[in-house]
Every structure is written in structure tokens, then in C-alpha cells.
Design a protein around this motif. Structure first.
Motif, PDB file in Angstrom:
ATOM      1  N   ASP A  33       0.851  -1.188   0.000  1.00 49.83           N
ATOM      2  CA  ASP A  33       0.000   0.000   0.000  1.00 49.83           C
ATOM      3  C   ASP A  33       0.889   1.240   0.000  1.00 49.83           C
ATOM      4  O   ASP A  33       1.646   1.465   0.952  1.00 49.83           O
ATOM      5  CB  ASP A  33      -0.885  -0.023   1.252  1.00 49.83           C
ATOM      6  CG  ASP A  33      -1.788   1.185   1.376  1.00 49.83           C
ATOM      7  OD1 ASP A  33      -1.692   2.114   0.540  1.00 49.83           O
ATOM      8  OD2 ASP A  33      -2.592   1.211   2.318  1.00 49.83           O
ATOM      9  N   PRO A  34       0.837   2.067  -1.043  1.00 52.87           N
ATOM     10  CA  PRO A  34       1.719   3.239  -1.087  1.00 52.87           C
ATOM     11  C   PRO A  34       1.431   4.261   0.019  1.00 52.87           C
ATOM     12  O   PRO A  34       2.282   5.100   0.322  1.00 52.87           O
ATOM     13  CB  PRO A  34       1.473   3.846  -2.470  1.00 52.87           C
ATOM     14  CG  PRO A  34       0.226   3.231  -2.974  1.00 52.87           C
ATOM     15  CD  PRO A  34       0.012   1.949  -2.236  1.00 52.87           C
ATOM     16  N   GLN A  35       0.268   4.203   0.647  1.00 49.80           N
ATOM     17  CA  GLN A  35      -0.078   5.125   1.725  1.00 49.80           C
ATOM     18  C   GLN A  35       0.224   4.553   3.113  1.00 49.80           C
ATOM     19  O   GLN A  35      -0.018   5.208   4.124  1.00 49.80           O
ATOM     20  CB  GLN A  35      -1.560   5.501   1.641  1.00 49.80           C
ATOM     21  CG  GLN A  35      -1.927   6.200   0.338  1.00 49.80           C
ATOM     22  CD  GLN A  35      -1.107   7.459   0.111  1.00 49.80           C
ATOM     23  OE1 GLN A  35      -0.953   8.273   1.000  1.00 49.80           O
ATOM     24  NE2 GLN A  35      -0.573   7.612  -1.088  1.00 49.80           N
ATOM     25  N   ASP A  53       9.971   1.792   8.693  1.00 47.25           N
ATOM     26  CA  ASP A  53       9.934   2.676   7.528  1.00 47.25           C
ATOM     27  C   ASP A  53      11.377   2.826   7.058  1.00 47.25           C
ATOM     28  O   ASP A  53      12.241   3.246   7.825  1.00 47.25           O
ATOM     29  CB  ASP A  53       9.339   4.032   7.892  1.00 47.25           C
ATOM     30  CG  ASP A  53       9.153   4.935   6.694  1.00 47.25           C
ATOM     31  OD1 ASP A  53       8.912   4.417   5.584  1.00 47.25           O
ATOM     32  OD2 ASP A  53       9.237   6.166   6.857  1.00 47.25           O
ATOM     33  N   VAL A  54      11.648   2.446   5.816  1.00 49.93           N
ATOM     34  CA  VAL A  54      13.007   2.474   5.272  1.00 49.93           C
ATOM     35  C   VAL A  54      13.218   3.768   4.491  1.00 49.93           C
ATOM     36  O   VAL A  54      12.376   4.165   3.686  1.00 49.93           O
ATOM     37  CB  VAL A  54      13.250   1.261   4.350  1.00 49.93           C
ATOM     38  CG1 VAL A  54      14.659   1.303   3.769  1.00 49.93           C
ATOM     39  CG2 VAL A  54      13.012  -0.043   5.097  1.00 49.93           C
ATOM     40  N   LYS A  73       3.851  12.148  12.806  1.00 45.61           N
ATOM     41  CA  LYS A  73       3.063  11.997  14.035  1.00 45.61           C
ATOM     42  C   LYS A  73       2.411  10.613  14.070  1.00 45.61           C
ATOM     43  O   LYS A  73       2.444   9.928  15.091  1.00 45.61           O
ATOM     44  CB  LYS A  73       2.001  13.096  14.105  1.00 45.61           C
ATOM     45  CG  LYS A  73       1.156  13.040  15.351  1.00 45.61           C
ATOM     46  CD  LYS A  73       0.111  14.155  15.369  1.00 45.61           C
ATOM     47  CE  LYS A  73      -0.775  14.003  16.587  1.00 45.61           C
ATOM     48  NZ  LYS A  73      -1.854  14.963  16.603  1.00 45.61           N
ATOM     49  N   LYS A  74       1.831  10.183  12.948  1.00 47.96           N
ATOM     50  CA  LYS A  74       1.169   8.883  12.866  1.00 47.96           C
ATOM     51  C   LYS A  74       2.163   7.751  13.090  1.00 47.96           C
ATOM     52  O   LYS A  74       1.871   6.777  13.793  1.00 47.96           O
ATOM     53  CB  LYS A  74       0.472   8.726  11.505  1.00 47.96           C
ATOM     54  CG  LYS A  74      -0.326   7.472  11.376  1.00 47.96           C
ATOM     55  CD  LYS A  74      -1.403   7.455  12.449  1.00 47.96           C
ATOM     56  CE  LYS A  74      -2.570   6.609  12.079  1.00 47.96           C
ATOM     57  NZ  LYS A  74      -3.601   6.646  13.118  1.00 47.96           N
ATOM     58  N   ILE A  80       6.505   3.092  14.973  1.00 49.21           N
ATOM     59  CA  ILE A  80       7.246   2.656  13.796  1.00 49.21           C
ATOM     60  C   ILE A  80       8.696   3.092  13.924  1.00 49.21           C
ATOM     61  O   ILE A  80       8.989   4.189  14.393  1.00 49.21           O
ATOM     62  CB  ILE A  80       6.592   3.225  12.515  1.00 49.21           C
ATOM     63  CG1 ILE A  80       5.204   2.603  12.352  1.00 49.21           C
ATOM     64  CG2 ILE A  80       7.464   2.991  11.290  1.00 49.21           C
ATOM     65  CD1 ILE A  80       4.362   3.222  11.270  1.00 49.21           C
ATOM     66  N   GLU A  81       9.595   2.223  13.511  1.00 44.59           N
ATOM     67  CA  GLU A  81      11.029   2.513  13.547  1.00 44.59           C
ATOM     68  C   GLU A  81      11.474   3.043  12.193  1.00 44.59           C
ATOM     69  O   GLU A  81      10.968   2.630  11.161  1.00 44.59           O
ATOM     70  CB  GLU A  81      11.828   1.238  13.832  1.00 44.59           C
ATOM     71  CG  GLU A  81      11.494   0.551  15.116  1.00 44.59           C
ATOM     72  CD  GLU A  81      12.209  -0.783  15.229  1.00 44.59           C
ATOM     73  OE1 GLU A  81      13.383  -0.881  14.796  1.00 44.59           O
ATOM     74  OE2 GLU A  81      11.593  -1.722  15.736  1.00 44.59           O
TER      75      GLU A  81
END
Length: 88
Positions: A33-35, A53-54, A73-74, A80-81
Motif C-alpha cells: 500500500d503506497p499510503q 519505515d526504510v 506523528k502517525k 514505527i522505527e
């Protein structure tokens, strides 16, 4: 690889991250999912889940100093790292 697109660089970075994680004993799955706020779900052998998240390391042209990235923020809410990977 001159002229490679930003999305292609991102895909290569994700594959490098998956290689690093699998060598470290994680099972990995990519988000399509691109979002989606994360790129990879990594699970260790004990079941601990990491959402990652890379980002590709990038540097300023003039000073050659690394450009630092921050989580949204999300992403912070979802724990998430951020995993930075060198391209090339």
C-alpha cells in the motif's frame, strides 16, 4: 546508476533492509500500500513485531552532511522505527 528514479532507489533500499533483517534472524513482509506508514513488518523467532519505515541516506550537495529524517506523528503513534540504508 545515473538517472534511476526515486521510487526505484526506495525499492532497492527496502530490499537491502530486508536482507539485513533476515540475516539478523527476522521474517519480513513488505507493504504494498503506497499510503502505508511503514514499509516492512519484521518478526523475530519469539514473535516480537517491528514496523519499519526504510529511508535512503542522503547528503547535502554543498557540505556533504547527512540529511536527517524524522517520523511523522502517525508513525510515532504506531511506534514505527526508521531504518536508514545507504544506496549503492
Amino acid at each position: 546508476m545515473a538517472g534511476i528514479s526515486k521510487s526505484a532507489k526506495g525499492m532497492i533500499a527496502e530490499l537491502k533492509a530486508i536482507k539485513i533483517l533476515t540475516q539478523g534472524g527476522y521474517w519480513c513482509a513488505r507493504s504494498f500500500d503506497p499510503q502505508c506508514p511503514f514499509d516492512i513488518v519484521a518478526v523475530d523467532k519469539k514473535g516480537k513485531i517491528r514496523l519499519i519505515d526504510v529511508k535512503v541516506n542522503s547528503y547535502r550537495k554543498a557540505s556533504k552532511r547527512k540529511i536527517y529524517r524524522a517520523l511523522s506523528k502517525k508513525q510515532k503513534e504506531l511506534n514505527i522505527e526508521l531504518m536508514m540504508v545507504d544506496y549503492g
